[in-house]
Design a protein around this motif. Sequence first.
Motif, PDB file in Angstrom:
ATOM      1  N   LEU A  50     104.224 109.607 141.381  1.00 21.97           N
ATOM      2  CA  LEU A  50     104.482 110.991 141.769  1.00 21.97           C
ATOM      3  C   LEU A  50     104.809 111.121 143.255  1.00 21.97           C
ATOM      4  O   LEU A  50     105.648 111.934 143.651  1.00 21.97           O
ATOM      5  CB  LEU A  50     103.270 111.859 141.426  1.00 21.97           C
ATOM      6  CG  LEU A  50     103.414 113.371 141.602  1.00 21.97           C
ATOM      7  CD1 LEU A  50     104.526 113.919 140.713  1.00 21.97           C
ATOM      8  CD2 LEU A  50     102.100 114.075 141.289  1.00 21.97           C
ATOM      9  N   PHE A  51     104.162 110.295 144.081  1.00 24.23           N
ATOM     10  CA  PHE A  51     104.330 110.412 145.531  1.00 24.23           C
ATOM     11  C   PHE A  51     105.016 109.196 146.149  1.00 24.23           C
ATOM     12  O   PHE A  51     104.872 108.958 147.352  1.00 24.23           O
ATOM     13  CB  PHE A  51     102.964 110.605 146.202  1.00 24.23           C
ATOM     14  CG  PHE A  51     102.369 111.966 145.976  1.00 24.23           C
ATOM     15  CD1 PHE A  51     102.738 113.039 146.771  1.00 24.23           C
ATOM     16  CD2 PHE A  51     101.448 112.173 144.964  1.00 24.23           C
ATOM     17  CE1 PHE A  51     102.188 114.299 146.571  1.00 24.23           C
ATOM     18  CE2 PHE A  51     100.897 113.420 144.742  1.00 24.23           C
ATOM     19  CZ  PHE A  51     101.267 114.486 145.547  1.00 24.23           C
ATOM     20  N   LYS A  79      98.945 117.729 149.217  1.00 28.33           N
ATOM     21  CA  LYS A  79      99.641 116.458 149.474  1.00 28.33           C
ATOM     22  C   LYS A  79      98.722 115.481 150.199  1.00 28.33           C
ATOM     23  O   LYS A  79      98.624 114.301 149.825  1.00 28.33           O
ATOM     24  CB  LYS A  79     100.901 116.715 150.299  1.00 28.33           C
ATOM     25  CG  LYS A  79     101.638 115.446 150.700  1.00 28.33           C
ATOM     26  CD  LYS A  79     102.832 115.778 151.585  1.00 28.33           C
ATOM     27  CE  LYS A  79     103.478 114.512 152.130  1.00 28.33           C
ATOM     28  NZ  LYS A  79     104.641 114.818 153.013  1.00 28.33           N
ATOM     29  N   TYR A  91      99.946 112.317 135.578  1.00 18.47           N
ATOM     30  CA  TYR A  91     101.237 112.609 136.206  1.00 18.47           C
ATOM     31  C   TYR A  91     101.647 114.059 135.970  1.00 18.47           C
ATOM     32  O   TYR A  91     102.039 114.774 136.906  1.00 18.47           O
ATOM     33  CB  TYR A  91     102.316 111.680 135.658  1.00 18.47           C
ATOM     34  CG  TYR A  91     103.679 111.908 136.290  1.00 18.47           C
ATOM     35  CD1 TYR A  91     104.038 111.247 137.455  1.00 18.47           C
ATOM     36  CD2 TYR A  91     104.580 112.819 135.730  1.00 18.47           C
ATOM     37  CE1 TYR A  91     105.274 111.467 138.058  1.00 18.47           C
ATOM     38  CE2 TYR A  91     105.811 113.054 136.319  1.00 18.47           C
ATOM     39  CZ  TYR A  91     106.154 112.378 137.479  1.00 18.47           C
ATOM     40  OH  TYR A  91     107.358 112.613 138.073  1.00 18.47           O
ATOM     41  N   ILE A  92     101.554 114.511 134.732  1.00 14.92           N
ATOM     42  CA  ILE A  92     101.955 115.881 134.384  1.00 14.92           C
ATOM     43  C   ILE A  92     101.079 116.896 135.115  1.00 14.92           C
ATOM     44  O   ILE A  92     101.569 117.875 135.690  1.00 14.92           O
ATOM     45  CB  ILE A  92     101.874 116.102 132.864  1.00 14.92           C
ATOM     46  CG1 ILE A  92     102.933 115.241 132.157  1.00 14.92           C
ATOM     47  CG2 ILE A  92     102.086 117.574 132.516  1.00 14.92           C
ATOM     48  CD1 ILE A  92     102.791 115.210 130.651  1.00 14.92           C
ATOM     49  N   THR A  93      99.762 116.636 135.112  1.00 14.27           N
ATOM     50  CA  THR A  93      98.838 117.555 135.789  1.00 14.27           C
ATOM     51  C   THR A  93      99.101 117.593 137.283  1.00 14.27           C
ATOM     52  O   THR A  93      99.141 118.668 137.900  1.00 14.27           O
ATOM     53  CB  THR A  93      97.380 117.147 135.533  1.00 14.27           C
ATOM     54  OG1 THR A  93      97.149 117.054 134.120  1.00 14.27           O
ATOM     55  CG2 THR A  93      96.418 118.169 136.119  1.00 14.27           C
ATOM     56  N   GLY A  94      99.294 116.421 137.890  1.00 12.22           N
ATOM     57  CA  GLY A  94      99.572 116.358 139.321  1.00 12.22           C
ATOM     58  C   GLY A  94     100.865 117.072 139.679  1.00 12.22           C
ATOM     59  O   GLY A  94     100.938 117.782 140.686  1.00 12.22           O
ATOM     60  N   TYR A  95     101.881 116.905 138.847  1.00 11.61           N
ATOM     61  CA  TYR A  95     103.177 117.545 139.091  1.00 11.61           C
ATOM     62  C   TYR A  95     103.038 119.061 139.083  1.00 11.61           C
ATOM     63  O   TYR A  95     103.527 119.754 139.993  1.00 11.61           O
ATOM     64  CB  TYR A  95     104.176 117.102 138.024  1.00 11.61           C
ATOM     65  CG  TYR A  95     105.525 117.776 138.134  1.00 11.61           C
ATOM     66  CD1 TYR A  95     106.501 117.292 139.012  1.00 11.61           C
ATOM     67  CD2 TYR A  95     105.824 118.901 137.361  1.00 11.61           C
ATOM     68  CE1 TYR A  95     107.735 117.911 139.117  1.00 11.61           C
ATOM     69  CE2 TYR A  95     107.056 119.529 137.464  1.00 11.61           C
ATOM     70  CZ  TYR A  95     108.006 119.031 138.335  1.00 11.61           C
ATOM     71  OH  TYR A  95     109.220 119.653 138.450  1.00 11.61           O
ATOM     72  N   TYR A  96     102.358 119.597 138.078  1.00 13.52           N
ATOM     73  CA  TYR A  96     102.231 121.052 137.971  1.00 13.52           C
ATOM     74  C   TYR A  96     101.266 121.635 138.996  1.00 13.52           C
ATOM     75  O   TYR A  96     101.445 122.769 139.445  1.00 13.52           O
ATOM     76  CB  TYR A  96     101.810 121.435 136.551  1.00 13.52           C
ATOM     77  CG  TYR A  96     102.984 121.482 135.598  1.00 13.52           C
ATOM     78  CD1 TYR A  96     103.884 122.540 135.623  1.00 13.52           C
ATOM     79  CD2 TYR A  96     103.213 120.448 134.698  1.00 13.52           C
ATOM     80  CE1 TYR A  96     104.982 122.571 134.783  1.00 13.52           C
ATOM     81  CE2 TYR A  96     104.307 120.465 133.846  1.00 13.52           C
ATOM     82  CZ  TYR A  96     105.192 121.533 133.888  1.00 13.52           C
ATOM     83  OH  TYR A  96     106.284 121.563 133.055  1.00 13.52           O
ATOM     84  N   MET A 100     100.943 120.518 142.078  1.00 13.92           N
ATOM     85  CA  MET A 100     101.726 120.599 143.310  1.00 13.92           C
ATOM     86  C   MET A 100     102.702 121.777 143.283  1.00 13.92           C
ATOM     87  O   MET A 100     102.990 122.390 144.306  1.00 13.92           O
ATOM     88  CB  MET A 100     102.504 119.300 143.540  1.00 13.92           C
ATOM     89  CG  MET A 100     101.637 118.114 143.949  1.00 13.92           C
ATOM     90  SD  MET A 100     100.802 118.381 145.547  1.00 13.92           S
ATOM     91  CE  MET A 100     102.192 118.549 146.670  1.00 13.92           C
ATOM     92  N   LYS A 101     103.198 122.103 142.100  1.00 11.33           N
ATOM     93  CA  LYS A 101     104.185 123.178 141.973  1.00 11.33           C
ATOM     94  C   LYS A 101     103.539 124.555 141.827  1.00 11.33           C
ATOM     95  O   LYS A 101     104.060 125.558 142.332  1.00 11.33           O
ATOM     96  CB  LYS A 101     105.066 122.923 140.730  1.00 11.33           C
ATOM     97  CG  LYS A 101     105.941 121.690 140.820  1.00 11.33           C
ATOM     98  CD  LYS A 101     107.089 121.897 141.794  1.00 11.33           C
ATOM     99  CE  LYS A 101     108.042 120.701 141.761  1.00 11.33           C
ATOM    100  NZ  LYS A 101     109.173 120.861 142.716  1.00 11.33           N
TER     101      LYS A 101
END
Length: 270
Positions: A60-61, A189, A234-239, A241-242
Amino acid sequence: MFIDWIKFIILGIVQGITEILPISSSGHLVLFQYLFDLKQPGLAFEMFTNMASLIAMVVLFYKDIWHLIKQTFMFLLKKDQSAKKDFEYVLKLAIAVIPIGILGFILKDWVGSIKSLWFVGLALMLTGTLLLLIYRSRNQTETHDEVTYKDALTIGLTQAVAIFPGVSRSGSTIIGGLTQKLSLKSLLKFSFLCYIIVSIPASLLSIYDLTQVTESIDLIGYGLAFITTLLVTYITGYYVMKRLQIKHLLYFGIYCLTVGLVAVLSFILI
């Protein structure tokens, strides 16, 4: 056997979601063990799922990680002054992870022995209370985006408490950062990069510890847990952050208080 595989998938989902959200992954795995009669596997399972979460966050990062690594070498080796700001950001990350690294190393064995229902319940209630307090006292008009050395130290000190099961690591970093009026986007972040740095040596130590124990491994079950944890993290981290906003801390705080109270009452009444 099929039921066991379902158990691994459930625990993978729990790990993936709670590792990112400020509600404590270690605490929820203990709760699932006690409240839903899902016996949590041992060290090998923890190593598999933690490694999966780590890989998901690196993916993700990866752009930020590569940029910081490149800029650090540019500053140290070529004295490129344009890379100084990124180098200092790396120093701040180091400052933030030192406290939890030291405390985790000193108290590792003791912390592993206190994964009880009542302790996790009280720790979740503490996390929930602090999230609610920071939500109520938050002045959203006075924020800064650049992480200072003071921010890094404060985040490091609050993050160190997360070695105890039931205390959320992401929650503790959010609490520490918001008390310093750091913007939520910058804080998230910084928090996730801290997680990656802390998790790498922790994963290496887990691999070493694994060589010291004998534990049967269900390759299919562990594989399912690994894949599930990786994808869900990954999905949880992506959402997060958004979409994560200050107002959401209210819901996480109420959730932690409620679940913690249920855990404590269950311990008393069972």
